[in-house]
Design an enzyme around this catalytic site. Structure first.
Site, mmCIF file in Angstrom:
data_model
loop_
_atom_site.group_PDB
_atom_site.id
_atom_site.type_symbol
_atom_site.label_atom_id
_atom_site.label_comp_id
_atom_site.label_asym_id
_atom_site.label_seq_id
_atom_site.Cartn_x
_atom_site.Cartn_y
_atom_site.Cartn_z
ATOM 1 N N PHE A 96 2.005 5.831 10.235
ATOM 2 C CA PHE A 96 1.441 6.681 9.176
ATOM 3 C C PHE A 96 2.444 6.927 8.062
ATOM 4 O O PHE A 96 2.145 7.545 7.091
ATOM 5 C CB PHE A 96 0.974 8.017 9.751
ATOM 6 C CG PHE A 96 -0.025 7.861 10.867
ATOM 7 C CD1 PHE A 96 -1.234 7.246 10.647
ATOM 8 C CD2 PHE A 96 0.277 8.292 12.158
ATOM 9 C CE1 PHE A 96 -2.153 7.083 11.665
ATOM 10 C CE2 PHE A 96 -0.642 8.126 13.175
ATOM 11 C CZ PHE A 96 -1.852 7.534 12.943
ATOM 12 N N TRP A 151 -4.539 11.282 4.224
ATOM 13 C CA TRP A 151 -3.087 11.071 4.327
ATOM 14 C C TRP A 151 -2.723 10.408 5.649
ATOM 15 O O TRP A 151 -1.830 9.557 5.699
ATOM 16 C CB TRP A 151 -2.363 12.407 4.187
ATOM 17 C CG TRP A 151 -0.877 12.320 4.423
ATOM 18 C CD1 TRP A 151 0.072 11.964 3.510
ATOM 19 C CD2 TRP A 151 -0.180 12.587 5.640
ATOM 20 N NE1 TRP A 151 1.322 12.001 4.084
ATOM 21 C CE2 TRP A 151 1.205 12.383 5.390
ATOM 22 C CE3 TRP A 151 -0.580 12.996 6.920
ATOM 23 C CZ2 TRP A 151 2.176 12.561 6.377
ATOM 24 C CZ3 TRP A 151 0.395 13.165 7.892
ATOM 25 C CH2 TRP A 151 1.743 12.954 7.621
ATOM 26 N N HIS A 152 -3.410 10.775 6.717
ATOM 27 C CA HIS A 152 -3.065 10.251 8.035
ATOM 28 C C HIS A 152 -3.329 8.755 8.167
ATOM 29 O O HIS A 152 -2.636 8.072 8.923
ATOM 30 C CB HIS A 152 -3.826 11.007 9.134
ATOM 31 C CG HIS A 152 -3.124 12.251 9.587
ATOM 32 N ND1 HIS A 152 -3.300 13.461 8.969
ATOM 33 C CD2 HIS A 152 -2.234 12.471 10.595
ATOM 34 C CE1 HIS A 152 -2.552 14.380 9.586
ATOM 35 N NE2 HIS A 152 -1.899 13.793 10.560
ATOM 36 N N GLY A 153 -4.325 8.245 7.492
ATOM 37 C CA GLY A 153 -4.605 6.830 7.657
ATOM 38 C C GLY A 153 -5.623 6.315 6.664
ATOM 39 O O GLY A 153 -6.475 7.058 6.167
ATOM 40 N N SER A 210 -5.794 15.813 4.202
ATOM 41 C CA SER A 210 -5.035 15.601 5.440
ATOM 42 C C SER A 210 -5.524 14.368 6.182
ATOM 43 O O SER A 210 -4.733 13.547 6.655
ATOM 44 C CB SER A 210 -5.151 16.829 6.349
ATOM 45 O OG SER A 210 -4.518 16.602 7.589
#
Length: 475
Positions: A475, A326-328, A323
């Protein structure tokens, strides 16, 4: 093109809506679907024109792979696994190239002492969101949980413009049947009224609450120094925390409202997350469709029965690592994910041990954890985050900050009063008022609701010349 613009509200939406239901009225259902798909593709192309051809190729390629997986029988396990692997890796590679190339180059240079130039590749809008939907479709096709959708229904599932760019992340099983249901192809005035009501709420969240808080908080985090005052450090960290909620939940409300106008129910994405009493509860309420995806396709892939709690903790930490990444493309995002994973594991351990903090401690501590984690999320580097944390403990600055506030008097209120009132209003809404889902469930379409939505929309439209881009577009 974004929802909170004149172009969208006065041109794209009414034209798309009218033509879609015009064709449906005369029972040209296939043409209506093609029109909606083309309009959705145009909507995406306005935001990422350079990536548009690759987007089309990706969507088409995933449909072909999913169809092949659906046609292969259960005995062809090796072929099916290979095809799934190729499909998933193609999606991951595309996302990795656009989102993580510079991240890997930076870290490779740091480890090896090389000096490879960064690519500075522009991130296509929505790529993180629609990639998840494409991967989910392939995995479900491999599991035998999909039926053979025709290309237009599949295309609408991926490209339906309300959810295309920032979610909510939808599942084919809950959306495609709605496009196939003939009852949904007729005008439903109750859904239109409820959709406009929810759209107005989301627009108000974005323009009246999120935008001023975001602008103010970004100014602070863009100018981090080694010695930050205590009051400012806490104030702007809380400000960013509240602005992120209203920005993303505002978009979700608008998306869900737009879906209702087309008789498509898009899943809820937020359920008063700042009312959570622990981090397990928080992640059941925050970005619900993302949590649902990660649970179904990451957590369940890692979790194994046996030593249940050991495996639960491992699966949880892997899920939150994914997670965060995935966000950055940055180590601060990964750290943010790990911190959230630790908090969730602590909450799970307490539940296992039947330990429960009183509400007077549980709710404030959860909110404190959210704010502290958000500092990691929004900081450009660990150094910036560390300086903000130091500022939060800089009690030596308290006296001078209070003196400066008193010295400036009216000048301080003039420069900061409006934003402070917005922040106060945001906190009250988050903690004490019903959320969008609850308000929609109570919606009865009376004149009060019409006036409320109308006034809110008029106020927002008058301020659309200064709209700030949605935070999750990056994002």
């Amino acid at each position: 093109m974004i929802f909170s613009t004149y172009q969208f509200i006065f041109l794209f939406l009414p034209i798309t809506f009218f033509v879609y239901f015009f064709f449906n009225h005369f029972k040209y259902y296939s043409i209506a679907k093609i029109w909606l798909a083309v309009a959705s593709l145009y909507f995406y192309g306005q935001g990422s024109p350079d990536f548009f051809v690759f987007f089309l190729a990706s969507v088409t390629g995933n449909y072909l792979v999913g169809s092949c997986l659906g046609h292969l029988d259960g005995e062809q396990k090796a072929q099916r696994k290979l095809l799934l692997f190729i499909g998933v890796m193609a999606n991951v590679a595309l996302l990795g190239y656009y989102k993580y190339t510079d991240f890997f180059i930076e870290n490779f240079n740091a480890l090896t002492g090389t000096d490879f130039a960064l690519k500075h590749i522009a991130l296509p809008i929505g790529i993180s969101f629609f990639t998840f939907q494409l991967i989910a479709f392939l995995v479900d096709a491999y599991r035998g949980e999909t039926k053979q959708y025709d290309f237009i229904n599949y295309l609408l599932f991926i490209t339906f413009f309300p959810q295309l760019i920032v979610g909510p992340i939808i599942h084919h099983g809950e959306v495609v049947p709605q496009f196939e249901n003939e009852k949904n192809l007729k005008l439903n005035y109750d859904n239109i009224a409820k959709g406009l009501f929810l759209f107005a709420i989301g627009c108000g969240k974005k323009i009246m609450l999120a935008d001023p808080l975001t602008t103010n908080a970004q100014d602070f985090f863009a100018n981090i120094t080694d010695q930050l005052p205590l009051i400012e450090s806490w104030y702007h960290s809380i400000e960013y925390t509240i602005s992120y909620y209203f920005d993303l939940s505002g978009y979700a409300d608008m998306a869900i409202g737009l879906g209702l106008m087309f008789n498509i129910i898009i899943p809820q994405n937020f359920d008063s997350p700042y009312k959570a009493r622990n981090f397990q509860d928080y992640w059941r309420r925050w970005h619900i469709t993302l949590s649902r995806f990660l649970s179904a396709y990451i957590f369940r892939s890692v979790y194994r029965k046996g030593n249940r709690w050991r495996n639960y903790y491992i699966a949880t930490m892997v899920t939150f690592f994914v997670s965060g990444f995935w966000h950055g493309a940055g180590w601060t995002f990964i750290a943010w994910g790990i911190v959230n994973g630790v908090f969730v594991c602590i909450a799970a351990w307490m539940k296992r041990k039947n330990l429960k903090l009183p509400g007077v401690l549980a709710y404030p501590m959860t909110m404190l954890g959210v704010v502290l984690a958000r500092v990691l999320f929004v900081s450009e580097s660990f150094g910036d985050a560390w300086n903000v944390y130091k500022g939060m403990l800089n009690f030596n600055s308290l006296g001078s900050s209070l003196y400066e506030i008193l010295r400036q008097g009216w000048g301080f209120l003039k420069n900061n009063g409006t934003t402070s009132l917005v922040l106060l209003a945001g906190l009250i809404i988050c903690w004490f008022l019903p959320n969008s889902r609850e308000m929609t469930e109570r919606f009865k379409g009376g004149w009060k609701s019409v006036v409320f939505a109308g006034v809110l929309l008029v106020i927002c439209i008058m301020q659309m010349n200064q709209v700030v881009q949605f935070l999750y577009f990056q994002f």
